[in-house]
Design a protein around this motif. Sequence first.
Motif, PDB file in Angstrom:
ATOM      1  N   TRP A 203       0.820  -1.215   0.000  1.00  0.00           N
ATOM      2  CA  TRP A 203       0.000   0.000   0.000  1.00  0.00           C
ATOM      3  C   TRP A 203       0.854   1.265   0.000  1.00  0.00           C
ATOM      4  N   HIS A 204       0.242   2.322  -0.537  1.00  0.00           N
ATOM      5  CA  HIS A 204       0.880   3.636  -0.606  1.00  0.00           C
ATOM      6  C   HIS A 204      -0.165   4.681  -0.213  1.00  0.00           C
ATOM      7  N   LYS A 205       0.126   5.443   0.820  1.00  0.00           N
ATOM      8  CA  LYS A 205      -0.807   6.454   1.308  1.00  0.00           C
ATOM      9  C   LYS A 205      -0.524   7.810   0.661  1.00  0.00           C
ATOM     10  N   PRO A 206      -1.528   8.705   0.675  1.00  0.00           N
ATOM     11  CA  PRO A 206      -1.335  10.030   0.063  1.00  0.00           C
ATOM     12  C   PRO A 206      -0.220  10.849   0.702  1.00  0.00           C
ATOM     13  N   ASP A 207       0.100  10.564   1.989  1.00  0.00           N
ATOM     14  CA  ASP A 207       1.145  11.340   2.658  1.00  0.00           C
ATOM     15  C   ASP A 207       2.551  10.875   2.294  1.00  0.00           C
ATOM     16  N   GLY A 208       2.638   9.892   1.392  1.00  0.00           N
ATOM     17  CA  GLY A 208       3.933   9.420   0.937  1.00  0.00           C
ATOM     18  C   GLY A 208       4.431   8.176   1.644  1.00  0.00           C
ATOM     19  N   THR A 209       3.772   7.774   2.738  1.00  0.00           N
ATOM     20  CA  THR A 209       4.189   6.555   3.431  1.00  0.00           C
ATOM     21  C   THR A 209       3.713   5.335   2.659  1.00  0.00           C
ATOM     22  N   SER A 210       4.437   4.234   2.826  1.00  0.00           N
ATOM     23  CA  SER A 210       4.081   2.993   2.139  1.00  0.00           C
ATOM     24  C   SER A 210       4.481   1.829   3.022  1.00  0.00           C
ATOM     25  N   GLY A 211       3.970   0.657   2.694  1.00  0.00           N
ATOM     26  CA  GLY A 211       4.304  -0.518   3.479  1.00  0.00           C
ATOM     27  C   GLY A 211       3.593  -1.745   2.967  1.00  0.00           C
ATOM     28  N   THR A 212       3.658  -2.806   3.733  1.00  0.00           N
ATOM     29  CA  THR A 212       3.008  -4.064   3.370  1.00  0.00           C
ATOM     30  C   THR A 212       2.229  -4.594   4.569  1.00  0.00           C
ATOM     31  N   THR A 213       1.189  -5.361   4.285  1.00  0.00           N
ATOM     32  CA  THR A 213       0.351  -5.970   5.320  1.00  0.00           C
ATOM     33  C   THR A 213      -0.008  -7.377   4.872  1.00  0.00           C
ATOM     34  N   ASP A 214       0.037  -8.323   5.793  1.00  0.00           N
ATOM     35  CA  ASP A 214      -0.404  -9.687   5.478  1.00  0.00           C
ATOM     36  C   ASP A 214      -1.909  -9.660   5.206  1.00  0.00           C
ATOM     37  N   ALA A 215      -2.327 -10.186   4.064  1.00  0.00           N
ATOM     38  CA  ALA A 215      -3.724 -10.086   3.663  1.00  0.00           C
ATOM     39  C   ALA A 215      -4.660 -10.864   4.572  1.00  0.00           C
ATOM     40  N   LEU A 216      -4.236 -12.028   5.035  1.00  0.00           N
ATOM     41  CA  LEU A 216      -5.099 -12.816   5.907  1.00  0.00           C
ATOM     42  C   LEU A 216      -5.280 -12.118   7.254  1.00  0.00           C
ATOM     43  N   GLU A 217      -4.229 -11.510   7.768  1.00  0.00           N
ATOM     44  CA  GLU A 217      -4.347 -10.759   9.009  1.00  0.00           C
ATOM     45  C   GLU A 217      -5.276  -9.562   8.819  1.00  0.00           C
ATOM     46  N   MET A 218      -5.191  -8.921   7.662  1.00  0.00           N
ATOM     47  CA  MET A 218      -6.102  -7.820   7.359  1.00  0.00           C
ATOM     48  C   MET A 218      -7.548  -8.289   7.381  1.00  0.00           C
ATOM     49  N   ALA A 219      -7.812  -9.431   6.724  1.00  0.00           N
ATOM     50  CA  ALA A 219      -9.172  -9.956   6.638  1.00  0.00           C
ATOM     51  C   ALA A 219      -9.709 -10.324   8.018  1.00  0.00           C
TER      52      ALA A 219
ATOM     53  N   GLY B  61      -8.744  -9.067  10.833  1.00  0.00           N
ATOM     54  CA  GLY B  61      -8.935  -7.824  11.566  1.00  0.00           C
ATOM     55  C   GLY B  61     -10.184  -7.085  11.133  1.00  0.00           C
ATOM     56  N   ALA B  62     -10.478  -7.100   9.838  1.00  0.00           N
ATOM     57  CA  ALA B  62     -11.671  -6.428   9.340  1.00  0.00           C
ATOM     58  C   ALA B  62     -12.933  -7.069   9.903  1.00  0.00           C
ATOM     59  N   VAL B  63     -12.972  -8.395   9.924  1.00  0.00           N
ATOM     60  CA  VAL B  63     -14.130  -9.103  10.479  1.00  0.00           C
ATOM     61  C   VAL B  63     -14.275  -8.782  11.965  1.00  0.00           C
ATOM     62  N   ALA B  64     -13.160  -8.775  12.692  1.00  0.00           N
ATOM     63  CA  ALA B  64     -13.215  -8.452  14.123  1.00  0.00           C
ATOM     64  C   ALA B  64     -13.708  -7.022  14.341  1.00  0.00           C
ATOM     65  N   ASP B  65     -13.261  -6.095  13.500  1.00  0.00           N
ATOM     66  CA  ASP B  65     -13.696  -4.703  13.645  1.00  0.00           C
ATOM     67  C   ASP B  65     -15.183  -4.552  13.332  1.00  0.00           C
ATOM     68  N   TRP B  66     -15.652  -5.247  12.291  1.00  0.00           N
ATOM     69  CA  TRP B  66     -17.084  -5.188  11.991  1.00  0.00           C
ATOM     70  C   TRP B  66     -17.894  -5.731  13.170  1.00  0.00           C
ATOM     71  N   ARG B  67     -17.416  -6.773  13.797  1.00  0.00           N
ATOM     72  CA  ARG B  67     -18.137  -7.342  14.941  1.00  0.00           C
ATOM     73  C   ARG B  67     -18.176  -6.356  16.113  1.00  0.00           C
ATOM     74  N   SER B  68     -17.127  -5.589  16.272  1.00  0.00           N
ATOM     75  CA  SER B  68     -17.141  -4.583  17.329  1.00  0.00           C
ATOM     76  C   SER B  68     -18.169  -3.493  17.012  1.00  0.00           C
ATOM     77  N   TYR B  69     -18.335  -3.181  15.740  1.00  0.00           N
ATOM     78  CA  TYR B  69     -19.349  -2.195  15.334  1.00  0.00           C
ATOM     79  C   TYR B  69     -20.755  -2.729  15.597  1.00  0.00           C
ATOM     80  N   PHE B  70     -20.974  -3.983  15.262  1.00  0.00           N
ATOM     81  CA  PHE B  70     -22.278  -4.593  15.522  1.00  0.00           C
ATOM     82  C   PHE B  70     -22.595  -4.545  17.007  1.00  0.00           C
ATOM     83  N   ALA B  71     -21.623  -4.913  17.818  1.00  0.00           N
ATOM     84  CA  ALA B  71     -21.841  -4.956  19.269  1.00  0.00           C
ATOM     85  C   ALA B  71     -22.139  -3.559  19.806  1.00  0.00           C
ATOM     86  N   ALA B  72     -21.446  -2.560  19.300  1.00  0.00           N
ATOM     87  CA  ALA B  72     -21.639  -1.192  19.774  1.00  0.00           C
ATOM     88  C   ALA B  72     -23.030  -0.659  19.469  1.00  0.00           C
ATOM     89  N   HIS B  73     -23.642  -1.195  18.410  1.00  0.00           N
ATOM     90  CA  HIS B  73     -24.969  -0.729  18.009  1.00  0.00           C
ATOM     91  C   HIS B  73     -26.066  -1.750  18.253  1.00  0.00           C
TER      92      HIS B  73
END
Length: 216
Positions: free
Chosen positions: A180-196, A198-210
């Motif tokens: 990935w490359h951000k507009p501020d010029g920073t860049s990096g890499t992320t493990d895709a499975l860890e991203m996935a 994490g995204a599911v866990a974050d969505w679950r936190s949103y569900f719980a909050a509401h």
Amino acid sequence: MADAPESAEPEWPAVCHDHGHDLTGVPPGEPCPECGDTNRKYLVTAETDVVTAAHNAGLEIEYIPERSWREQWGRLLDDLDAMERLADGIGERPLDPREVVDAFCAECYILKEWLRKDPALPQKARNGVNTFAAGSTTIHLACAVHNTHKHYGRDPGYTTARVSPVRIPDGVRVSWTITWHKPDGTSGTTDALEMARGAVADWRSYFAAHGLSESE
């Protein structure tokens, strides 16, 4: 050789194909008494969707306009499961393993839109979706992957993210890296499975909050 048995007449309501006249009691192949049409459709109710089956021809699916966000959530979980299985060396690997990650990221983006527009959700939950997704590192990255893939790149001011490289070190287990490359010029890499995950866990936190339940 004995003749193959004829297919049984489906026990579903039948209408003529062109005008929708009721064909109850009219044998298959006989013309519609109203318009003479010999083609017919069978109407099947399958949970929330209405399925129209054309006799000996195929299927048409007509979706009702208001479908629950949970349907899209289920697709996202299925895509995560597909990634987990490939990472464990289980299941059939597609010719291009990036497709599995691209599919997850697309469903993650679509889930955001379904949550925002589902009329059954509390207005507060709908209004907060975009802000929450933008603030979640994993959901934001998944949406960036989807938009980069969909638009063949990103306009200035947006994060660019692509699934690259893909590794299959033992010829069986798959691992994906998101660059990935951000507009501020920073860049990096992320493990895709860890991203996935994490995204599911974050969505679950949103569900719980509401107070949203994953099941009906």
